[in-house]
Write a protein that holds these residues in place. Sequence first.
Motif, PDB file in Angstrom:
ATOM      1  N   GLY A 213      52.490 -32.221 -34.834  1.00 20.28           N
ATOM      2  CA  GLY A 213      51.124 -32.734 -34.936  1.00 20.28           C
ATOM      3  C   GLY A 213      50.370 -32.584 -33.634  1.00 20.28           C
ATOM      4  N   PHE A 214      51.039 -32.905 -32.503  1.00 19.55           N
ATOM      5  CA  PHE A 214      50.410 -32.740 -31.194  1.00 19.55           C
ATOM      6  C   PHE A 214      50.092 -31.272 -30.918  1.00 19.55           C
ATOM      7  N   LEU A 215      50.991 -30.381 -31.327  1.00 17.37           N
ATOM      8  CA  LEU A 215      50.760 -28.948 -31.132  1.00 17.37           C
ATOM      9  C   LEU A 215      49.500 -28.502 -31.865  1.00 17.37           C
ATOM     10  N   ALA A 216      49.347 -28.923 -33.115  1.00 19.15           N
ATOM     11  CA  ALA A 216      48.176 -28.520 -33.898  1.00 19.15           C
ATOM     12  C   ALA A 216      46.892 -29.076 -33.291  1.00 19.15           C
ATOM     13  N   ILE A 217      46.890 -30.359 -32.940  1.00 15.48           N
ATOM     14  CA  ILE A 217      45.698 -30.975 -32.355  1.00 15.48           C
ATOM     15  C   ILE A 217      45.354 -30.315 -31.015  1.00 15.48           C
ATOM     16  N   GLY A 218      46.374 -30.098 -30.188  1.00 13.03           N
ATOM     17  CA  GLY A 218      46.128 -29.484 -28.889  1.00 13.03           C
ATOM     18  C   GLY A 218      45.613 -28.069 -29.000  1.00 13.03           C
ATOM     19  N   ALA A 219      46.165 -27.285 -29.940  1.00 12.49           N
ATOM     20  CA  ALA A 219      45.762 -25.886 -30.069  1.00 12.49           C
ATOM     21  C   ALA A 219      44.310 -25.771 -30.534  1.00 12.49           C
ATOM     22  N   VAL A 220      43.921 -26.548 -31.548  1.00  8.39           N
ATOM     23  CA  VAL A 220      42.539 -26.425 -32.049  1.00  8.39           C
ATOM     24  C   VAL A 220      41.546 -26.991 -31.038  1.00  8.39           C
ATOM     25  N   SER A 221      41.934 -28.034 -30.299  1.00 10.52           N
ATOM     26  CA  SER A 221      41.024 -28.592 -29.289  1.00 10.52           C
ATOM     27  C   SER A 221      40.818 -27.605 -28.154  1.00 10.52           C
TER      28      SER A 221
END
Length: 310
Positions: A213-221
């Motif tokens: 979840g952190f990976l997805a949020i960090g990548a799109v941000s």
Amino acid sequence: MPGAATCPRCGAPRVQAADCPRCGVIYAKAEAHAVAVAIGPAPERVGQWPASEDDEALELRLRTFAIPVALLVASLAVWSSLGHFFVRTFASMWVHETGHAVAAWLCGYLAFPGPWFTPVANTQSPILAVAIAGGLGCAAFRCWKADRRALAAACAGVLAVQLCCTLLLGPRPARQFIIFAGDGGCLVLGSLLMATVYAGREGAIRRGWLRWGFLAIGAVSFADAFAQWWGSRSDPDRIPFGYNEGSGLSDPSVLTELFGWSETALVRRYVVLGCVCLVALAAVYCWGLWQEQRLIRARQPLPSGTPPPR
């Protein structure tokens, strides 16, 4: 055996910590496993996921492709209108506002991140500054005592930044830093969120699948902010100047109109920060692959007659 001076798995000298700094094994579990092997094979439990070399190979593949694939998918989402709307609304906006709040806390100002707006106090709070410094110092000390040297160094580094921001920045530079840290937070915090892919095996981030979840949020941000400012190099019309309903001037408008930043300096600073974050993330990526490969080699059985590594 329990109490041995070397690691039960790789033979490295034992340290005063729960796990081995060389191979990452938890001493208590390794000793329990050695006792179980000496007693005899235990009956296989139905539905249990056995630890094996396949798990390590899978982790190596995940570490190889997770961040590049996440950034690629995030870039595609940002380039599409519908995808950009969902990215901005449900991910990058929250990281953006958190960036404002974190910068304010580092400078000693109370702040509360909210949807599309982060209210920041007009004056510094000595109590907040002391509480943050004490918490970071305590965390650094405890990590050092637990032989978590990397975490201790990270906490000490953040403490140094916090002290500099609180003690050295005046009100005007602090306000500029806090405003800049909106999209700057998307770049820096986004990179840190992606780096949680390399969280420790026994940590809650990895055991609870939070790292994905952190990976997805960090990548799109990260992709949202970096695409914005990278494109602004050749197309100044992409700079989000203007007025935000309910919160006043946009961040770029505040920095240029109230603090005198030029458009060129504004774009350059965000682009440079994004490139620095990419370089740091690439270094973490290489370190994560090296660490996993070293662990796989350490777990391979030694040839007969070979002394354990020191």
